[in-house]
Write a protein that holds these residues in place. Structure first.
Motif, PDB file in Angstrom:
ATOM      1  N   UNK A 202       0.831  -1.202   0.000  1.00  9.04           N
ATOM      2  CA  UNK A 202       0.000   0.000   0.000  1.00  9.04           C
ATOM      3  C   UNK A 202       0.870   1.259   0.000  1.00  9.04           C
ATOM      4  N   UNK A 203       1.880   1.299   0.871  1.00 13.62           N
ATOM      5  CA  UNK A 203       2.749   2.471   0.952  1.00 13.62           C
ATOM      6  C   UNK A 203       3.552   2.657  -0.324  1.00 13.62           C
ATOM      7  N   UNK A 204       3.992   1.554  -0.902  1.00 18.57           N
ATOM      8  CA  UNK A 204       4.794   1.631  -2.123  1.00 18.57           C
ATOM      9  C   UNK A 204       3.990   2.231  -3.279  1.00 18.57           C
ATOM     10  N   UNK A 205       2.725   1.873  -3.401  1.00 20.89           N
ATOM     11  CA  UNK A 205       1.897   2.424  -4.481  1.00 20.89           C
ATOM     12  C   UNK A 205       1.721   3.939  -4.327  1.00 20.89           C
ATOM     13  N   UNK A 206       1.821   4.437  -3.090  1.00 20.94           N
ATOM     14  CA  UNK A 206       1.651   5.868  -2.845  1.00 20.94           C
ATOM     15  C   UNK A 206       2.858   6.678  -3.315  1.00 20.94           C
ATOM     16  N   UNK A 207       4.046   6.068  -3.288  1.00 20.98           N
ATOM     17  CA  UNK A 207       5.257   6.864  -3.539  1.00 20.98           C
ATOM     18  C   UNK A 207       6.028   6.428  -4.779  1.00 20.98           C
ATOM     19  N   UNK A 208       5.650   5.327  -5.395  1.00 26.49           N
ATOM     20  CA  UNK A 208       6.453   4.740  -6.473  1.00 26.49           C
ATOM     21  C   UNK A 208       6.604   5.687  -7.662  1.00 26.49           C
ATOM     22  N   UNK A 209       7.846   5.848  -8.099  1.00 25.65           N
ATOM     23  CA  UNK A 209       8.190   6.617  -9.282  1.00 25.65           C
ATOM     24  C   UNK A 209       8.539   5.647 -10.422  1.00 25.65           C
ATOM     25  N   UNK A 210       8.626   6.143 -11.663  1.00 24.41           N
ATOM     26  CA  UNK A 210       8.872   5.243 -12.804  1.00 24.41           C
ATOM     27  C   UNK A 210      10.120   4.369 -12.673  1.00 24.41           C
ATOM     28  N   UNK A 211      11.143   4.856 -11.962  1.00 24.97           N
ATOM     29  CA  UNK A 211      12.377   4.065 -11.842  1.00 24.97           C
ATOM     30  C   UNK A 211      12.449   3.279 -10.532  1.00 24.97           C
ATOM     31  N   UNK A 212      11.369   3.274  -9.762  1.00 27.43           N
ATOM     32  CA  UNK A 212      11.361   2.519  -8.508  1.00 27.43           C
ATOM     33  C   UNK A 212      11.006   1.057  -8.757  1.00 27.43           C
ATOM     34  N   UNK A 213      11.586   0.188  -7.959  1.00 27.06           N
ATOM     35  CA  UNK A 213      11.285  -1.236  -8.027  1.00 27.06           C
ATOM     36  C   UNK A 213      11.169  -1.785  -6.605  1.00 27.06           C
TER      37      UNK A 213
END
Length: 347
Positions: A202-213
């Motif tokens: 849930x937290x990752x979907x809030x902050x994920x940028x195009x280059x995040x994995x």
């Protein structure tokens, strides 16, 4: 130092999912002890180990499996047998009982009243108890009425004494189909409800940028728990899930590919995954407890008190010098008092 005991049996066999136990066995063997890992049976594991190996010291890791079952009746039966085993071992066989207290109560919160009574009985019959922090020592004394002089704060052997670390970041990322530009978060370990993986997604979907994995590496043995986690992860294109046991030779690939380790526990007394991250010189995002504040004292901005703060910690990881923090964390792992564990096995 007195001559170490020559015969030790370790219970239960924690399996390859918990390599620190095998690392401990190897270390004790190198110090001149004869160490055997006892097999785990539904009932009577201690009786069988005593009969087979005739040890002077019997060392227990987790004992909850000797106390708890899937039903209250089965738990009562297991607990009764375990009480008889400990009584025999302590008062009649007269072997020294040593224990590492990993958690004050079981993570699944099963039969907590029964567990407290039987676990307390077991702890009060131990000659020596190892814990990982002064906070856990204090809590154990208060919860179970233990004698302080029998409780020792001793860390695990550093994992870099166990795992190979010969594959660099570039090669590790190639093996996992990652690029040099990616910012990689890694969750590593067995997938269980108390580890907060749903909050992480849930937290990752809030902050994920195009280059995040985000990589989730580990296996769940609970199909009902894992199904919604898998479904949630599959909706996020930049999440890769390696749902399997990670072999020893692969561990370095996952850790060396990562920028930061994320272990978003709901509750925690001690975590081998955190120790493992330190040995691979990695910063760690995890739950803020008194013990973690002291252990991870160089990276307070990566500790959260509530799951709602996890997204902020994920963002903070991009704004600090992860390499310096990783080096500081490695120094913590490498400078612990793990050699003191030998004192627990003195007769």
């Amino acid at each position: 130092m007195p001559k170490p005991s020559r015969k030790v049996v370790v219970l239960p066999d924690a399996g390859p999912e918990n390599p620190f136990q095998y690392e401990l066995v190897r270390y004790l063997s190198q110090q001149g002890m004869t160490v055997n890992i006892g097999k785990k049976y539904p009932l009577g594991s201690t009786f069988r180990a005593l009969h087979q190996y005739r040890p002077e010291v019997i060392y227990y890791d987790w004992v909850h499996s000797f106390i708890l079952g899937k039903s209250l009746l089965w738990s009562c039966i297991k607990s009764l047998i375990f009480v008889l085993e400990i009584t025999y071992t302590h008062f009649f066989y007269r072997a020294k009982i040593v224990h590492t207290l990993h958690n004050l109560q079981n993570h699944a919160r099963l039969w907590l009243g029964l567990e407290k009574v039987i676990y307390g009985f077991f702890l009060r019959n131990c000659s020596q108890i190892r814990v990982y922090s002064e906070e856990t020592k204090k809590a154990a004394i208060e919860r179970f009425g233990l004698k302080p002089e029998r409780i020792n704060v001793i860390q695990d052997l550093p994992y870099h004494l166990y795992y190979e670390n010969t594959i660099g970041k570039s090669e590790s990322r190639k093996r996992l189909n990652l690029t040099e530009k990616d910012f990689v978060y890694l969750f590593f370990g067995e997938l269980k409800p108390y580890k907060g993986i749903d909050s992480l997604l849930k937290a990752y979907t809030e902050i994920a940028q195009p280059t995040d994995r985000l990589i989730i590496a580990g296996k769940s043995y609970d199909a009902a728990y894992f199904a919604p986690i898998k479904q949630q992860a599959e909706t996020i294109p930049s999440v890769s899930m390696y749902h399997r046991f990670i072999e020893d030779e692969e561990v370095q690939v996952f850790f060396n590919a990562a920028d930061v380790i994320v272990l978003p526990f709901v509750r925690i007394d001690h975590s081998g995954s955190i120790d493992l991250a330190l040995s691979f010189s990695k910063p760690v995002i995890t739950l803020k407890t008194e013990a973690m504040k002291k252990l991870l004292r160089n990276q307070s901005e990566l500790l959260f008190e509530k799951s709602e703060q996890l997204a902020t910690c994920l963002k903070n990881a991009k704004e600090i010098n992860l390499e310096v923090i990783g080096q500081q964390n490695f120094s913590i792992a490498d400078s612990t008092n793990y050699r003191d564990i030998m004192h627990l096995f003195e007769l």
